[in-house]
Design an enzyme around this catalytic site. Structure first.
Site, PDB file in Angstrom:
ATOM      1  CG  HIS A 240      -0.069   0.188   2.519  1.00  0.00           C
ATOM      2  ND1 HIS A 240       0.664  -0.844   3.072  1.00  0.00           N
ATOM      3  CD2 HIS A 240       0.150   1.271   3.300  1.00  0.00           C
ATOM      4  CE1 HIS A 240       1.298  -0.401   4.144  1.00  0.00           C
ATOM      5  NE2 HIS A 240       1.019   0.890   4.311  1.00  0.00           N
TER       6      HIS A 240
ATOM      7  CG  ASP B 190       1.706   5.041   4.908  1.00  0.00           C
ATOM      8  OD1 ASP B 190       1.251   3.886   5.062  1.00  0.00           O
ATOM      9  OD2 ASP B 190       2.865   5.369   5.223  1.00  0.00           O
TER      10      ASP B 190
ATOM     11  CG  HIS C 237       5.092   1.179   2.773  1.00  0.00           C
ATOM     12  ND1 HIS C 237       4.456   2.271   2.240  1.00  0.00           N
ATOM     13  CD2 HIS C 237       4.606   1.043   4.030  1.00  0.00           C
ATOM     14  CE1 HIS C 237       3.626   2.778   3.136  1.00  0.00           C
ATOM     15  NE2 HIS C 237       3.696   2.062   4.232  1.00  0.00           N
TER      16      HIS C 237
ATOM     17  NE  ARG D  99       2.071   6.710   9.184  1.00  0.00           N
ATOM     18  CZ  ARG D  99       1.060   6.001   8.681  1.00  0.00           C
ATOM     19  NH1 ARG D  99       1.191   4.714   8.493  1.00  0.00           N
ATOM     20  NH2 ARG D  99      -0.081   6.573   8.385  1.00  0.00           N
TER      21      ARG D  99
HETATM   22 FE   LIG Z   1       2.119   2.020   5.739  1.00  0.00          FE
END
Ligand SMILES: [Fe+2]
Length: 302
Positions: free
Chosen positions: A108, A110, A277, A293
């Site tokens: 995917h 993000d 990723h 993140r």
């Molecule tokens: Fe991700």
């Protein structure tokens, strides 16, 4: 002002680079930041190793690339820092994971299901699982730009102008089924929070181009992925599914890939408009993984 000098070392054939000799806990001057930004978009995935960053320092550096998102999963935002999404398998006193742990089972990019998908993500490794000296929990990347550029002309013509549906609802269902199957096989039990209707309604399905133009570099890349693409618009289900499978398999060819082996202290950044990723779930408690993140908001794909 004295410019800070850094060096760039390529990691993969089409993507990935290590940027050395920069301490990101100190503010970069405008000239240095511009050069870092250029190296980032050129390489699509970059790592800065041996960093010691507070949440505020990570927010300050990555926030220079644009507006930072506040993730839809409020329960996994870092307290006091809503810009930081905790990615972790560590449990709190109630026995629940303190962070997202299933983010990335499928390939995917993000927040690709949002009307304005994220431009880039930055993951800072605080704790990395290691067993018998081997680091676990690698993250794999694939360049959707390199993949598009290598497509035969006939395929490029076939997909020109096509759109596909990116759906968070579809992704959640796909994840739920995968988790159920894994649990049935006795593989692992993933702590899953149900989303409220309001959370789901805040991310309605979007129709986006199959071939996307990068908002910074202008390069074209494939914008379909196995996690979020629920359909190709205007194609019968089976034909759309077959085309999607063909494109996804192409993106994942080894020459377009880079696999990151983590070290605590890595700040790894990836360009969501250029790469996909996937996380590798080959670790479990008592091996701890703890990451922070930040995600920079992007613009509507075109
Ligand atoms: Fe991700």
């Amino acid at each position: 002002m004295i410019h800070r000098v850094f060096s760039v070392h390529r990691l993969g054939r089409h993507l990935g680079a290590e940027i050395r000799d920069l301490d990101l806990s100190r503010p970069l001057d405008a000239h240095t930041f511009a050069a870092v930004s250029e190296a980032f978009f050129e390489n699509q995935v970059v790592v800065f190793r041996d960093q010691r960053l507070t949440p505020a320092q990570q927010i300050a550096f990555t926030g220079r690339f644009g507006v930072l998102e506040h993730h839809v999963r409020k329960e996994h935002r870092l307290e006091g820092h809503p810009e930081i999404l905790v990615v972790s398998n560590v449990l709190n006193e109630q026995g629940r994971a303190i962070g997202v742990q299933d983010a990335g089972r499928f390939w995917h990019s993000d927040l690709s299901y949002k009307a304005e998908p994220s431009l880039l993500s930055a993951l800072y490794a605080r704790e990395v699982p290691i067993r018998d000296g081997v680091v676990l929990g690698n993250t794999s990347f694939a360049s959707a730009i390199a993949a598009y550029e290598a497509l035969p002309h006939a395929m490029r013509r076939r997909i020109e102008g096509l759109k596909n549906v990116h759906s968070y609802r579809y992704y959640r269902e796909k994840n739920r089924v995968a988790q159920r199957d894994e649990q049935a096989r006795g593989e692992r039990i993933v702590d899953e929070y149900a989303l409220t209707d309001a959370q789901l309604q805040s991310v309605p399905d979007v129709e986006v181009p199959v071939v996307r133009t990068h908002p910074v570099t202008g390069r074209r890349g494939l914008f379909v992925n196995e996690a979020h693409t629920s359909a190709i618009v205007g194609l019968p289900g089976a034909e759309g599914a077959a085309l999607l499978a063909e494109l996804c398999a192409h993106i994942l060819r080894p020459e377009f890939r880079y696999e990151h082996v983590w070290r605590a202290g890595d700040l790894l950044m990836w360009d969501n408009a250029a790469v996909q990723h996937r996380a590798n779930f080959d670790y479990d408690l008592p091996l701890r993984r703890l990451m922070h993140r930040t995600t920079v908001r992007g613009s509507a794909p075109y």
